[in-house]
Write an enzyme that holds these catalytic residues in place. Sequence first.
Site, mmCIF file in Angstrom:
data_model
loop_
_atom_site.group_PDB
_atom_site.id
_atom_site.type_symbol
_atom_site.label_atom_id
_atom_site.label_comp_id
_atom_site.label_asym_id
_atom_site.label_seq_id
_atom_site.Cartn_x
_atom_site.Cartn_y
_atom_site.Cartn_z
ATOM 1 N N LYS A 190 -8.163 7.311 7.476
ATOM 2 C CA LYS A 190 -8.637 6.680 8.713
ATOM 3 C C LYS A 190 -8.046 7.339 9.951
ATOM 4 O O LYS A 190 -8.714 7.471 10.968
ATOM 5 C CB LYS A 190 -8.262 5.192 8.714
ATOM 6 N N GLU A 229 -6.995 -2.987 6.921
ATOM 7 C CA GLU A 229 -6.283 -3.077 8.188
ATOM 8 C C GLU A 229 -7.307 -2.780 9.288
ATOM 9 O O GLU A 229 -7.982 -1.749 9.233
ATOM 10 C CB GLU A 229 -5.148 -2.051 8.229
ATOM 11 N N ARG A 250 -7.382 6.517 -5.807
ATOM 12 C CA ARG A 250 -8.223 6.575 -4.611
ATOM 13 C C ARG A 250 -9.494 7.339 -4.922
ATOM 14 O O ARG A 250 -9.499 8.223 -5.770
ATOM 15 C CB ARG A 250 -7.533 7.361 -3.495
HETATM 16 P P1 ATP Z 1 -5.299 5.067 5.501
HETATM 17 O O1 ATP Z 1 -6.603 5.791 5.432
HETATM 18 O O2 ATP Z 1 -4.670 5.184 6.829
HETATM 19 O O3 ATP Z 1 -4.407 5.364 4.333
HETATM 20 P P2 ATP Z 1 -6.223 2.776 4.190
HETATM 21 O O4 ATP Z 1 -7.416 3.560 3.774
HETATM 22 O O5 ATP Z 1 -5.174 2.412 3.203
HETATM 23 O O6 ATP Z 1 -5.587 3.516 5.405
HETATM 24 P P3 ATP Z 1 -6.730 -0.028 4.504
HETATM 25 O O7 ATP Z 1 -7.541 -0.688 5.534
HETATM 26 O O8 ATP Z 1 -5.313 -0.454 4.385
HETATM 27 O O9 ATP Z 1 -6.809 1.493 4.872
HETATM 28 O O10 ATP Z 1 -7.440 -0.117 3.099
HETATM 29 C C1 ATP Z 1 -7.914 -1.345 2.564
HETATM 30 C C2 ATP Z 1 -8.025 -1.257 1.073
HETATM 31 O O11 ATP Z 1 -8.884 -0.192 0.703
HETATM 32 C C3 ATP Z 1 -6.678 -0.983 0.425
HETATM 33 O O12 ATP Z 1 -6.535 -1.846 -0.675
HETATM 34 C C4 ATP Z 1 -6.766 0.434 -0.001
HETATM 35 O O13 ATP Z 1 -6.007 0.646 -1.152
HETATM 36 C C5 ATP Z 1 -8.260 0.634 -0.244
HETATM 37 N N1 ATP Z 1 -8.631 2.033 -0.005
HETATM 38 C C6 ATP Z 1 -8.440 2.742 1.113
HETATM 39 N N2 ATP Z 1 -8.843 4.006 0.960
HETATM 40 C C7 ATP Z 1 -9.324 4.123 -0.302
HETATM 41 C C8 ATP Z 1 -9.885 5.192 -1.081
HETATM 42 N N3 ATP Z 1 -10.049 6.411 -0.586
HETATM 43 N N4 ATP Z 1 -10.256 4.922 -2.351
HETATM 44 C C9 ATP Z 1 -10.124 3.688 -2.854
HETATM 45 N N5 ATP Z 1 -9.591 2.650 -2.192
HETATM 46 C C10 ATP Z 1 -9.192 2.849 -0.929
HETATM 47 MG MG MG Z 2 -3.533 0.821 3.982
#
Ligand code: ATP
Ligand code: MG
Length: 558
Positions: free
Chosen positions: A274, A37, A264
């Site tokens: 984020k 996003e 994660r």
């Molecule tokens: P927020 O931090 O607000 O939860 P987000 O990290 O989910 O947002 P996105 O831009 O939606 O942000 O993430 C893009 C992709 O990266 C998604 O498929 C998400 O599952 C993956 N992702 C995000 N954070 C992690 C993490 N810490 N470890 C592994 N994958 C991640």
């Molecule tokens: Mg997300």
Amino acid sequence: MTNGASEPLDDFVRELVRDDVANGRFMGRLQTRFPPEPNGYLHIGHAKAITLDFELANEFGGICNLRFDDTNPDTEDTTYVDGILEDLKWLGYQPHGAPLYASDYFEQLYEWAEHLISEGLAYVDDQDAETISDQRGGFGQPGIESPFRTRSVEENLELFRKMRDGEFDEGARVLRAKIDMQHENMQLRDPVMYRIRNEPHHRTGDRWHIYPTYDWAHGQSDAIEGVTHSLCTLEFDSHRPLYDWYLSKLPLPSDTPRQTEFARLELTHTITSKRRLAALVEDGIVDGWDDPRLPTLRGLRRRGYPAEAIKEFCSYIGVSRANSRHQIELLESFVRQHLNATAQRKMAVLNPLRLVITNWPEGEINEVEVVNNPENLDDGTRLVPFTAELYIEQDDFRADPPPKYFRLTPGREVRLRGAYFVTCTGFDVDDAGTPTTVYATYDPETRGGNAPDGRKVKSTMHWVSAGHAVSGSAALYERLFSTEIPGTETGDPMDDLDPNSATTLENCMFEPSMAHLAPGEVVQFERLGYFAHDPRTQLLFHRTVGLRDEWARIQQRG
Ligand code: ATP
Ligand code: MG
């Protein structure tokens, strides 16, 4: 340490993909996507998702596309789109085709929403968000059906079109899927599909007054693109039945995309939300999204982390369905391993103290030859000027040495790296008793740093010639969060911020060749650690990692 790169990777995702390929699901095709996003920059957690999506595509001869999941006009921006493209390229991944945008599918999503309405599977609800949320109930608690749930298809279509045309205020109505208000999975209790937002979107401008929710947009976008395996993090586990429900109700081919969740990536002393990272930047606690203390890819890049080291770390930790937090020292050890092999060695004195060689021929400049990288002799040697007046580290001299102090002290002989043995003969102090100049004599027989008579010294020190040194600064970093799991005690990670996590030393003295380092280049300051040249500020260096392998120490202890 094994880095895993030499052995074929295996994990539950790869096993599942192999099975699907073997069973002819999706006609043996594999297509993944990385769906950020654009409401912030990428961080180390994203690197894990990126590595998984792209490496899987590489391994199975499939493709991975990049889709901006841009369904929320409030927080998204094209600067983040550009930043994400830049960071992905830096990691070394090339998405299949041009970047894609969920917002390009708004029209198709809208048509499919009308399709669900026509099938009696979606309805317009006039209640406000709070009421809808209250009626959802909870685990073991019944849900309450909305009084608008039984609207006719005609009325729903008419209202939904008016929503689209901007005839209602924000929050006045939503479109909901009509599933089951008593479902044991809350996600299936008539989830919201569209909200009214009178906010311009960074790509579609004022075209839309309604915006799809994540759940309504995601699986459908996957289907439009032909994604076969939609990999996401564990928190979407309970959303999977909804993902499948939407796809099953639409006029789509039978092999619809398959969502699979993995854990994660979390690191000690680190946050990867984020929203929280954005708060650190907005509140001025860090110096922008590329602050070297942040786990953002641009922060790590500025800090000097090689992209390869980040990718190898991600492969090494692998994917599983168990949430866990990795030690940051493990990531650092991958970084150190890489830099040890590649970084040029330099002499840099961070806290200078004058050292005068009293028996040095007056005015003479001697070029001594030092090795650029003992790990890679092909990198050759360089000449460093040696003169009567040098700088050494303040720490490398003690007027009254503590026990087991082997560095310079009156009467003691030490080696100046690559140059000569010197023996301390005296020192000056200021009014406060702090040494200002140290005096020594050198032994001309020890040129190159070895004594022909075989005598040994217990310490080798780095130095720079005072008349030739270039001066600059070095930023030293502690953990941004002092506790391993930020927020364990109070629940708020921000309570564990270390306000003194960055210290900049001005007036450091560097060997002359450092005036010519490229922006971003990472070098090893002899005895001090790895330092990255700032991409914008000449002669500002960020400490990347220290020389000592903390990870090895943790493992031994463990
Ligand atoms: P927020 O931090 O607000 O939860 P987000 O990290 O989910 O947002 P996105 O831009 O939606 O942000 O993430 C893009 C992709 O990266 C998604 O498929 C998400 O599952 C993956 N992702 C995000 N954070 C992690 C993490 N810490 N470890 C592994 N994958 C991640
Ligand atoms: Mg997300």
